[in-house]
Scaffold this motif. Structure first.
Motif: not given
Length: 280
Positions: A171-177, A185-186
């Motif tokens: 999640a930190a590397e790619n985000g949660l678009p 998204t969290d």
């Protein structure tokens, strides 16, 4: 031309063997044998009988072409998605389709929904096959592309096999678009969703990837219990009752277990016995 690229036959009778190519292919074989755990540069160097610098150069070349992937911490190296594309082009890579295709057809026949097959790539789904359900509605899938794991049932099924630390790192590397207003998204909400997915044995995409579309996915496992991929079904959200959602989930879990069995892997219940929730 460097020494590593010169004509250096492994067998004196074979004058046209390139040592660097032979080493690269041997390296891929070693990574294939290692499975999901992969190897470090030091480990590969020892097994290849090559220097660390030469081994590292081979790895960087293969990583650049996606034949090898680099995994942190470590780093460790394992097979990349380009190998998957090659296997898929043969339509029987390592027997994958031989095992999965009949199960996919059976699942579509029993549910009337489109079935999709994804392989695992560092916690991300790469869809490689699809069996369409009956009717005029078609759910398109771009095959061979690595996708975000947090907004699809297939992806969340794979994430449910990982530790909380691994999920947080992805999640930190790619985000949660966000894909739709229903997309998670969290990280906290995602962790709760994965905990439920793990407990019941299947993940749900409730309009999280596309509005009006409902998906159910479950991971299948290899001989060592590591996730090889996931199988999922896709249909319209309309008329999905609580009992129907549970029925579909249990069917997907049942068919994912059939695939696991085909690879000599454990069922999901057997997997949970050796991988308790406390470790995830």
């Amino acid at each position: 031309m460097t020494d590593s690229d010169s004509l250096q036959p492994n067998d004196p009778t074979d004058r046209y063997t390139l040592r660097s190519v032979s080493r690269a292919l041997r390296l891929l074989d070693l990574l294939g044998e290692a499975g999901g755990t992969g190897f470090t540069v030091t480990e590969l160097s020892a097994q290849l009988g090559a220097s660390k610098s030469a081994t590292f150069a081979l790895l960087r070349t293969l990583v650049a072409q996606s034949y090898v992937s680099e995994v942190q911490p470590g780093p460790r190296y394992r097979l990349g998605r380009a190998v998957i594309r090659l296997a898929d082009s043969l339509n029987e890579g390592l027997g994958l389709m031989d095992v999965c295709r009949p199960v996919m057809h059976e699942l579509t026949a029993r549910t009337g929904w489109t079935t999709r097959l994804a392989v695992a790539d560092e916690g991300h789904p790469v869809f490689i096959d699809r069996v369409d359900g009956p009717g005029t509605i078609r759910f398109t899938t771009q095959l061979g592309r690595r996708e975000f794991p947090h907004h699809s049932a297939a992806g969340k099924a794979l994430l449910s096999t990982l530790s909380a630390e691994q999920v947080a790192r992805i999640a930190a590397e790619n985000g949660l678009p966000e894909r739709t207003r229903h997309t998670i998204t969290d990280v906290s909400t995602l962790m709760n969703d994965l905990s439920m997915s793990r407990e019941r044995g299947y993940a749900i995409d409730d309009e999280e990837d596309d509005e009006g579309v409902y998906c159910v996915g479950a991971a299948f496992l290899g001989r060592d219990g590591s996730p090889l991929g996931s199988i999922s079904i896709t249909g319209l959200k309309r008329d999905i009752t609580t009992w129907r959602a549970r029925e579909l989930g249990e069917l997907v879990r049942e068919h994912a277990d059939k695939i696991s069995n085909g690879f000599g892997g454990p069922s999901w219940q057997e997997y949970l016995l050796t991988n308790p929730p406390a470790n995830h």
